[in-house]
Design an enzyme around this catalytic site. Structure first.
Site, PDB file in Angstrom:
ATOM      1  N   ARG A 126       0.845  -1.091   0.019  1.00  0.00           N
ATOM      2  CA  ARG A 126      -0.078  -0.090   0.021  1.00  0.00           C
ATOM      3  C   ARG A 126       0.949   1.356   0.105  1.00  0.00           C
ATOM      4  O   ARG A 126       2.013   1.270   0.600  1.00  0.00           O
ATOM      5  CB  ARG A 126      -1.028  -0.033   1.051  1.00  0.00           C
ATOM      6  CG  ARG A 126      -2.153  -1.028   1.060  1.00  0.00           C
ATOM      7  CD  ARG A 126      -3.262  -0.607   0.103  1.00  0.00           C
ATOM      8  NE  ARG A 126      -4.289  -1.389   0.029  1.00  0.00           N
ATOM      9  CZ  ARG A 126      -4.563  -2.375  -1.063  1.00  0.00           C
ATOM     10  NH1 ARG A 126      -3.408  -2.443  -1.628  1.00  0.00           N
ATOM     11  NH2 ARG A 126      -5.486  -3.026  -0.901  1.00  0.00           N
ATOM     12  N   GLU A 128      -2.253   7.848  -4.945  1.00  0.00           N
ATOM     13  CA  GLU A 128      -2.697   7.430  -6.059  1.00  0.00           C
ATOM     14  C   GLU A 128      -4.084   7.367  -6.486  1.00  0.00           C
ATOM     15  O   GLU A 128      -4.436   7.352  -7.709  1.00  0.00           O
ATOM     16  CB  GLU A 128      -2.332   5.775  -6.049  1.00  0.00           C
ATOM     17  CG  GLU A 128      -3.310   4.773  -5.286  1.00  0.00           C
ATOM     18  CD  GLU A 128      -2.759   3.494  -5.445  1.00  0.00           C
ATOM     19  OE1 GLU A 128      -3.656   2.651  -5.662  1.00  0.00           O
ATOM     20  OE2 GLU A 128      -1.542   3.347  -4.955  1.00  0.00           O
ATOM     21  N   HIS A 171      -0.393   0.350 -10.143  1.00  0.00           N
ATOM     22  CA  HIS A 171      -1.339  -0.797  -9.284  1.00  0.00           C
ATOM     23  C   HIS A 171      -1.661  -1.972 -10.076  1.00  0.00           C
ATOM     24  O   HIS A 171      -2.667  -2.108 -10.271  1.00  0.00           O
ATOM     25  CB  HIS A 171      -2.430   0.104  -8.682  1.00  0.00           C
ATOM     26  CG  HIS A 171      -2.640  -0.670  -7.207  1.00  0.00           C
ATOM     27  ND1 HIS A 171      -3.049   0.135  -6.321  1.00  0.00           N
ATOM     28  CD2 HIS A 171      -3.040  -2.077  -7.215  1.00  0.00           C
ATOM     29  CE1 HIS A 171      -3.324  -0.939  -5.015  1.00  0.00           C
ATOM     30  NE2 HIS A 171      -3.167  -1.954  -5.842  1.00  0.00           N
TER      31      HIS A 171
END
Length: 336
Positions: free
Chosen positions: A234, A263, A295
Site C-alpha cells: 500500500r 494514487e 497498481h
C-alpha cells in the site's frame, strides 16, 4: 442482491459477469469511484462492490445504510479505505478477498527487481533508437545478495521463496513467522536489522496505523547505501518525500513502486492527455533509477478470476445467511 459495482472497468465487468452467471445477482456497473460526491449513485442498492480507491468514511457508510445498504464487498484484500468500525455500528457487513493469487503480486515484485537491476526498461528504449552501448546498464548478481521481506503473509511468503530460489540470503520481518519459511532457512529479524543488512528491501504488509509511513527518514537512514526499495503493498507504507530525499542522497539506489500514497487521484485512468498536478509524484518520475507501475501487480487472468469468484461468493453467502464468506475482521455481520 442488487449490487452497485463502483470503479468498474471493462475487465471488472467481464470477470464479474462470468462469475455471476449462476448466482444471478443484479449487478450495476459504475465507472465512477464511490465517494461523497457520487453517493447518490449507490442509493437504493443493498450492496456496493468497491475497489482500493473508493472511499467509504463513516459519514458515507451511515448515509448509505439509511438508503438501504447492507453489504460492502471489497474486490481486494485490504480494507483501509472503509471505516469498518462505523460499518459495524450501522449493522453493515464488510467482506473482502483475503487471497486471490499471491503469485501475481509476488511475480510483479520480482519483475520490478529484475528490471531495475538489469535496467531492461532503459535498454529497450536504447535499442529502439539504435543505441547498443552498455554504459549505464551495469547490474549485479542477485545470487548472494541479502533480500529483506517485510511482511510474510501469502504474498510475502511467495516473494521470499522466489528470492531464496535466486540464491539470495533472505531476511524477514513479521509478527507471525512462517514455519515454512523458517524451514527454508529464512531468518526472522527486527525491522532495524533487516533494513541495515538488506541489499533489497521489499514491502508486503497491510496499511494500518502501525505501518503508515513505516519507511520514513529514520528508516531510510538505517538502510545500506544504494539499497533497492520495492513497494507493492500500500502506498502510504512509504513516506514519499522521505524516499525522494533518500534518492537524492544516494541511500536509495533504486526504487520500484506499484503503489503510491496519493494514487487515488492518478491511477486506473488514462491521463496521457493531461498534465500531472501532483508535484511529489512528478518529481519521482524525474529519477532514472525509479520505476513506477500503476497498481497493476494483481493484474493477471488468474487473479481477476479468483477476485471475481470470491466477491460473488461473498455476496451469495450474505444473501443466504446474513454473513459473508470472508467477513472483514472486527466488522460484525450485517442483519440477517
Amino acid at each position: 442482491m442488487r449490487i452497485a459495482v463502483f470503479s468498474s472497468r471493462p475487465y471488472d465487468q467481464a470477470f464479474l459477469t462470468r462469475a455471476n452467471a449462476r448466482a444471478a445477482h443484479d449487478l450495476t456497473f459504475i465507472e465512477s469511484r464511490l465517494s461523497e460526491e457520487t453517493r447518490r449513485l449507490a442509493a437504493g442498492f443493498e450492496g456496493v462492490c468497491i475497489f482500493v480507491n473508493d472511499d467509504l468514511g463513516g459519514g458515507l457508510v451511515r448515509a448509505l445504510q439509511s438508503d438501504g445498504l447492507r453489504l460492502i464487498a471489497l474486490r481486494a484484500a485490504g480494507f483501509n479505505n472503509v471505516d469498518v468500525a462505523a460499518a459495524g455500528r450501522c449493522g453493515v457487513a464488510v467482506a473482502h478477498v483475503p487471497a486471490y493469487s499471491p503469485h501475481a503480486v509476488a511475480e510483479h515484485t520480482l519483475a520490478l527487481i529484475l528490471t531495475l537491476n538489469r535496467k531492461t526498461h532503459r535498454a529497450y528504449n536504447r535499442v529502439r533508437e539504435g543505441n547498443f552501448a552498455l554504459d549505464g546498464l551495469l547490474g549485479f548478481d542477485l545470487h548472494g545478495k541479502t533480500a529483506g521481506v517485510v511482511g510474510t503473509g501469502a504474498i510475502g511468503r511467495v516473494v521470499a521463496t522466489i528470492l531464496a530460489g535466486f540464491g539470495c540470503r533472505v531476511l524477514a520481518h513479521d509478527p507471525l513467522p512462517d514455519p515454512g519459511l523458517l524451514a527454508r532457512g529464512v531468518a526472522y529479524v527486527g525491522l532495524s536489522e533487516l533494513l541495515a543488512e538488506s541489499d533489497i528491501v521489499t514491502l508486503h504488509c497491510p496499511l494500518t496505523a502501525g505501518t503508515r509511513h513505516m519507511i520514513d527518514k529514520a528508516a531510510i537512514d538505517r538502510m545500506k547505501p544504494g539499497v533497492m526499495l520495492i513497494n507493492t503493498s500500500r502506498g502510504a507504507v512509504v513516506e514519499t518525500r522521505a524516499v525522494i530525499a533518500g534518492l537524492k542522497k544516494g541511500t536509495i539506489g533504486s526504487l520500484g513502486l506499484d503503489v503510491y500514497e496519493e494514487e487515488a487521484a492518478l491511477f486506473f485512468e488514462d491521463r496521457s492527455e493531461r498534465f500531472i498536478d501532483d508535484d511529489v509524484f512528478a518529481r519521482l518520475l524525474t529519477f532514472p533509477n525509479v520505476l513506477v507501475t500503476g497498481h497493476q501487480a494483481f493484474f493477471t487472468a488468474e487473479a481477476l478470476t479468483a477476485i471475481a469468484q470470491t466477491t460473488i461468493d461473498n455476496i451469495t453467502a450474505f444473501e443466504r445467511t446474513g454473513r459473508a464468506l470472508h467477513p472483514v475482521p472486527t466488522a460484525p455481520p450485517g442483519p440477517t
